[in-house]
Each structure stands twice: as C-alpha cells, then as structure tokens.
Design an enzyme around this catalytic site. Structure first.
Site, PDB file in Angstrom:
ATOM      1  N   ASN A   1     -22.480   1.470  -3.037  1.00 15.70           N
ATOM      2  CA  ASN A   1     -21.962   0.117  -3.289  1.00 15.70           C
ATOM      3  C   ASN A   1     -20.434   0.038  -3.308  1.00 15.70           C
ATOM      4  OD1 ASN A   1     -22.027  -2.707  -4.687  1.00 15.70           O
ATOM      5  ND2 ASN A   1     -20.854  -1.401  -6.081  1.00 15.70           N
TER       6      ASN A   1
ATOM      7  N   SER B   1     -22.538  -6.078   4.339  1.00 11.50           N
ATOM      8  CA  SER B   1     -21.994  -7.428   4.168  1.00 11.50           C
ATOM      9  C   SER B   1     -22.423  -8.297   5.346  1.00 11.50           C
ATOM     10  CB  SER B   1     -20.463  -7.353   4.135  1.00 11.50           C
ATOM     11  OG  SER B   1     -19.894  -8.626   4.280  1.00 11.50           O
TER      12      SER B   1
ATOM     13  N   TYR C   1     -12.615  -4.098   7.600  1.00 12.36           N
ATOM     14  CA  TYR C   1     -13.756  -4.342   6.707  1.00 12.36           C
ATOM     15  C   TYR C   1     -15.016  -4.632   7.523  1.00 12.36           C
ATOM     16  CZ  TYR C   1     -16.411  -6.397   2.798  1.00 12.36           C
ATOM     17  OH  TYR C   1     -17.362  -6.679   1.841  1.00 12.36           O
TER      18      TYR C   1
ATOM     19  N   ALA D   1     -15.654  -3.818  10.583  1.00 11.36           N
ATOM     20  CA  ALA D   1     -16.063  -2.604  11.306  1.00 11.36           C
ATOM     21  C   ALA D   1     -16.804  -1.649  10.367  1.00 11.36           C
ATOM     22  CB  ALA D   1     -14.833  -1.920  11.903  1.00 11.36           C
ATOM     23  N   SER D   2     -16.277  -1.488   9.154  1.00 15.89           N
ATOM     24  CA  SER D   2     -16.913  -0.549   8.215  1.00 15.89           C
ATOM     25  C   SER D   2     -18.313  -1.026   7.849  1.00 15.89           C
ATOM     26  CB  SER D   2     -16.064  -0.380   6.943  1.00 15.89           C
ATOM     27  OG  SER D   2     -16.045  -1.564   6.170  1.00 15.89           O
ATOM     28  N   LYS D   3     -18.473  -2.339   7.682  1.00 14.29           N
ATOM     29  CA  LYS D   3     -19.767  -2.872   7.252  1.00 14.29           C
ATOM     30  C   LYS D   3     -20.777  -2.871   8.398  1.00 14.29           C
ATOM     31  CE  LYS D   3     -18.657  -3.533   2.968  1.00 14.29           C
ATOM     32  NZ  LYS D   3     -19.287  -2.707   1.931  1.00 14.29           N
TER      33      LYS D   3
HETATM   34  N1  LIG Z   1     -18.271  -9.797  -3.478  1.00 13.89           N
HETATM   35  C1  LIG Z   1     -18.689 -10.160  -2.266  1.00 13.89           C
HETATM   36  O1  LIG Z   1     -18.613 -11.336  -1.882  1.00 13.89           O
HETATM   37  C2  LIG Z   1     -19.290  -9.154  -1.339  1.00 13.89           C
HETATM   38  C3  LIG Z   1     -19.885  -9.628  -0.168  1.00 13.89           C
HETATM   39  C4  LIG Z   1     -20.451  -8.717   0.717  1.00 13.89           C
HETATM   40  C5  LIG Z   1     -20.425  -7.376   0.424  1.00 13.89           C
HETATM   41  N2  LIG Z   1     -19.826  -6.938  -0.704  1.00 13.89           N
HETATM   42  C6  LIG Z   1     -19.797  -5.498  -0.946  1.00 13.89           C
HETATM   43  O2  LIG Z   1     -20.397  -5.224  -2.194  1.00 13.89           O
HETATM   44  C7  LIG Z   1     -19.809  -4.051  -2.758  1.00 13.89           C
HETATM   45  C8  LIG Z   1     -19.338  -4.374  -4.176  1.00 13.89           C
HETATM   46  O3  LIG Z   1     -18.397  -5.430  -4.093  1.00 13.89           O
HETATM   47  P1  LIG Z   1     -17.846  -6.212  -5.373  1.00 13.89           P
HETATM   48  O4  LIG Z   1     -17.570  -7.583  -4.918  1.00 13.89           O
HETATM   49  O5  LIG Z   1     -18.714  -5.960  -6.539  1.00 13.89           O
HETATM   50  O6  LIG Z   1     -16.441  -5.472  -5.541  1.00 13.89           O
HETATM   51  P2  LIG Z   1     -15.488  -5.265  -6.817  1.00 13.89           P
HETATM   52  O7  LIG Z   1     -15.841  -6.217  -7.899  1.00 13.89           O
HETATM   53  O8  LIG Z   1     -14.117  -5.266  -6.248  1.00 13.89           O
HETATM   54  O9  LIG Z   1     -15.857  -3.785  -7.303  1.00 13.89           O
HETATM   55  C9  LIG Z   1     -15.636  -2.712  -6.446  1.00 13.89           C
HETATM   56  C10 LIG Z   1     -16.163  -1.442  -7.059  1.00 13.89           C
HETATM   57  O10 LIG Z   1     -15.902  -0.365  -6.136  1.00 13.89           O
HETATM   58  C11 LIG Z   1     -15.109   0.634  -6.778  1.00 13.89           C
HETATM   59  N3  LIG Z   1     -14.152   1.252  -5.881  1.00 13.89           N
HETATM   60  C12 LIG Z   1     -13.262   0.633  -5.066  1.00 13.89           C
HETATM   61  N4  LIG Z   1     -12.491   1.549  -4.453  1.00 13.89           N
HETATM   62  C13 LIG Z   1     -12.909   2.782  -4.888  1.00 13.89           C
HETATM   63  C14 LIG Z   1     -12.501   4.117  -4.644  1.00 13.89           C
HETATM   64  N5  LIG Z   1     -11.476   4.402  -3.827  1.00 13.89           N
HETATM   65  N6  LIG Z   1     -13.154   5.110  -5.268  1.00 13.89           N
HETATM   66  C15 LIG Z   1     -14.167   4.838  -6.127  1.00 13.89           C
HETATM   67  N7  LIG Z   1     -14.591   3.593  -6.416  1.00 13.89           N
HETATM   68  C16 LIG Z   1     -13.968   2.577  -5.805  1.00 13.89           C
HETATM   69  C17 LIG Z   1     -14.391  -0.126  -7.892  1.00 13.89           C
HETATM   70  O11 LIG Z   1     -13.976   0.812  -8.880  1.00 13.89           O
HETATM   71  P3  LIG Z   1     -12.602   0.600  -9.726  1.00 13.89           P
HETATM   72  O12 LIG Z   1     -12.944  -0.368 -10.796  1.00 13.89           O
HETATM   73  O13 LIG Z   1     -12.285   1.941 -10.206  1.00 13.89           O
HETATM   74  O14 LIG Z   1     -11.587   0.057  -8.763  1.00 13.89           O
HETATM   75  C18 LIG Z   1     -15.460  -1.096  -8.354  1.00 13.89           C
HETATM   76  O15 LIG Z   1     -16.357  -0.456  -9.223  1.00 13.89           O
HETATM   77  C19 LIG Z   1     -18.681  -3.650  -1.815  1.00 13.89           C
HETATM   78  O16 LIG Z   1     -19.113  -2.655  -0.948  1.00 13.89           O
HETATM   79  C20 LIG Z   1     -18.409  -4.927  -1.051  1.00 13.89           C
HETATM   80  O17 LIG Z   1     -17.826  -4.693   0.205  1.00 13.89           O
HETATM   81  C21 LIG Z   1     -19.257  -7.791  -1.596  1.00 13.89           C
END
Ligand SMILES: NC(=O)c1ccc[n+]([C@@H]2O[C@H](COP(=O)([O-])OP(=O)(O)OC[C@H]3O[C@@H](n4cnc5c(N)ncnc54)[C@H](OP(=O)(O)O)[C@@H]3O)[C@@H](O)[C@H]2O)c1
Length: 247
Positions: A85, A137, A152, A154-156
């Site tokens: 995640n 995503s 982003y 590309a990675s997804k």
């Molecule tokens: N929110 C959306 O609208 C959305 C939509 C589609 C997909 N997603 C995907 O869902 C996933 C979670 O997203 P979210 O919105 O919950 O994001 P978020 O609130 O920004 O949380 C991101 C999490 O990833 C961790 N992280 C980031 N960089 C890291 C690193 N270098 N090493 C270890 N941990 C790291 C963060 O840890 P720290 O607290 O230590 O930074 C945090 O726990 C992601 O993959 C995102 O791309 C999100």
C-alpha cells in the site's frame, strides 16, 4: 472472524488507506504489522490499531525492507497477507518539466518498493499459501485530463500488470495476488487538492456516485481479497472508485 490466526503486513499503514485497512484486518482477527518511514506517525498509527505492531522502514531501502520481514518471522513465525500500500504522489507537472530525480523517486517508492516487499515476502507466503493485495490507482488504468503525474501513472499501471504476472508465477504455490484501483480517497495524499469548496465539489463530481471515497471503503475490498471469500480469485483488478474510471 475472517482472518483469525492470520499474520498481515500492511506497508504504509501509519495513515490514510493503509491505516484504515490495517484496522479492518485487525478487527477481523489478524495480527497486523504496519510499516512507515516516519517513526512518530508509525507509533500514532499503532495506537489506533488493536493487536498491531509497527516496524519503521523506508521502502526505498532493501535492507530495511528485509529487516521488516525478518522481524515478522522472528515474532510471529509466519506471514499470510501482504498489502502493498505504501506510496507517494509527486508535484503536478507536465512531463517536460519533470527532472529525472523526481521521476526516479516516484518509481522507487511506488514500484520498486512493491518489488522489494514482494520479493522478501514470497518465500514465506509460499509456506502459508498466502495472499498479496496491491494498491494501484485509477491513474494506472487510464489518462485523466490535467492529472499530469506521469511517473505516478506509470508506477500504478506497472503494478496492475505485475499483479497479473505474479498471480501466474505463484499460482502453483497457491498464492493469490490481486489488485485494487481506488479513485480519489480522502487522505493526506489528496488533501492538497481539496483545499477549497470549489476543489471539493470538482472532485466529488469527478465520481459518478457523487463523492470521493473514504479510506475504509478501500480497506473493505482488501479484506475481501485477503479472506477465503476470494479463495478462487487471483490476478483480479478491482476498481473501487465511485465509478470514476468508467466515464
Ligand atoms: N488517496 C487516494 O486518493 C489514492 C487513490 C488511488 C490510489 N492511492 C494509493 O493508495 C496508497 C495509500 O495512499 P494514501 O492516500 O493513504 O496515502 P498517504 O495518506 O499519503 O499515506 C502514505 C503511506 O505510505 C507511507 N510511505 C510513503 N513513502 C514511504 C517510504 N519512502 N517508505 C515507507 N513508507 C512510505 C507513508 O508513511 P509515512 O507516514 O512515514 O510518510 C504513509 O503511511 C498509495 O499507494 C496511493 O498511491 C491513493
């Protein structure tokens, strides 16, 4: 309890979708391990999740990733579920304005990071016939006007195809590997785009259901894939996006 006696690792479990997912897995009987790079946020996350521990690890560092899996095996003796995640979102820029370091950082966290955790987890999931859930995503499925986050996207997109590659590679070990593609979900990642009422209305209207998503709406889909309810499901890509990607 759908996950009693299961051991589940949720990367990026300190906040947002990861935190909500970790809570739901725990409420369904799993012992949960969350990771994040920021130790303070990690600690706060653990306090909100019953039956959980936190192990700090920067997903960009192979040795730290390896340490997480080693610690889990030391403490719990096995691993059943990996939720890939953790992720980051870059500054919005058109492709010709992105420098190579920015590009590489996004791929390092969002794609190579998932490779690192999966690589370390697989030998243990082979023993438990475990399950992996990749959080991709909607941006990995199609292009959106003005989105301008190419690394982003590309990675997804890569994570969607890797879900299918890994599902085929490891089906003989009975490891199931599935993928979830969220639309816009209310987390720290999307806060900068939801500053004004106008921004919020725009984002709500992007989703045919009429609103953005809540983190636990993704967590519930993770629970489905992680549980025996999905015992014949592997290589699947599920949009959980209020209909955003079908427009
Ligand atoms: N929110 C959306 O609208 C959305 C939509 C589609 C997909 N997603 C995907 O869902 C996933 C979670 O997203 P979210 O919105 O919950 O994001 P978020 O609130 O920004 O949380 C991101 C999490 O990833 C961790 N992280 C980031 N960089 C890291 C690193 N270098 N090493 C270890 N941990 C790291 C963060 O840890 P720290 O607290 O230590 O930074 C945090 O726990 C992601 O993959 C995102 O791309 C999100």
């Amino acid at each position: 309890m759908k996950l009693s006696e299961k051991v589940a690792l949720v990367t990026g479990g300190s906040r947002g979708i990861g935190l909500a997912t970790a809570k739901i897995l725990s409420e369904n009987g799993a012992s949960v391990i969350i990771t994040a790079k920021n130790p303070d946020r990690l600690e706060k996350g653990v306090e909100k999740i019953p039956n959980s521990i936190g192990i700090a690890a920067d997903i960009r560092k192979s040795d730290e990733v390896k340490n997480v899996v080693n610690e889990i095996i030391k403490k719990f003796g096995k691993l059943d579920i990996l939720v890939n995640n953790a992720g980051m979102f870059p500054k919005i820029k058109q492709l010709h304005n992105i420098d190579e370091d920015e590009w590489n950082e996004v791929l390092d966290v969002n794609l190579t990071g998932q490779f690192r955790f999966t690589k370390e987890a697989i030998p243990h999931l082979q023993k438990t016939s475990g399950s992996i859930i990749n959080i991709s995503s909607d941006a990995g499925i199609k292009a959106y006007q003005g989105f301008n986050a190419d690394a982003y996207s590309a990675s997804k997109a890569a994570l969607i195809l890797l879900t299918k590659c890994w599902a085929l590679e490891y089906s003989k070990d009975k490891i199931r590997i599935n993928c979830i593609c969220p639309g816009v979900v209310d987390t720290d990642m999307t806060k900068p785009f939801l500053n004004t009422q106008k921004d919020k209305d725009f984002m709500d209207n992007e989703h045919p259901i009429g609103r953005i998503g809540k983190p636990d709406e993704i967590g519930k889909a993770v629970l489905y894939f992680a549980s025996d309810d999905a015992s014949w499901t592997t290589g699947a890509v599920l949009t959980v996006d209020g209909g955003e990607s079908i427009k």
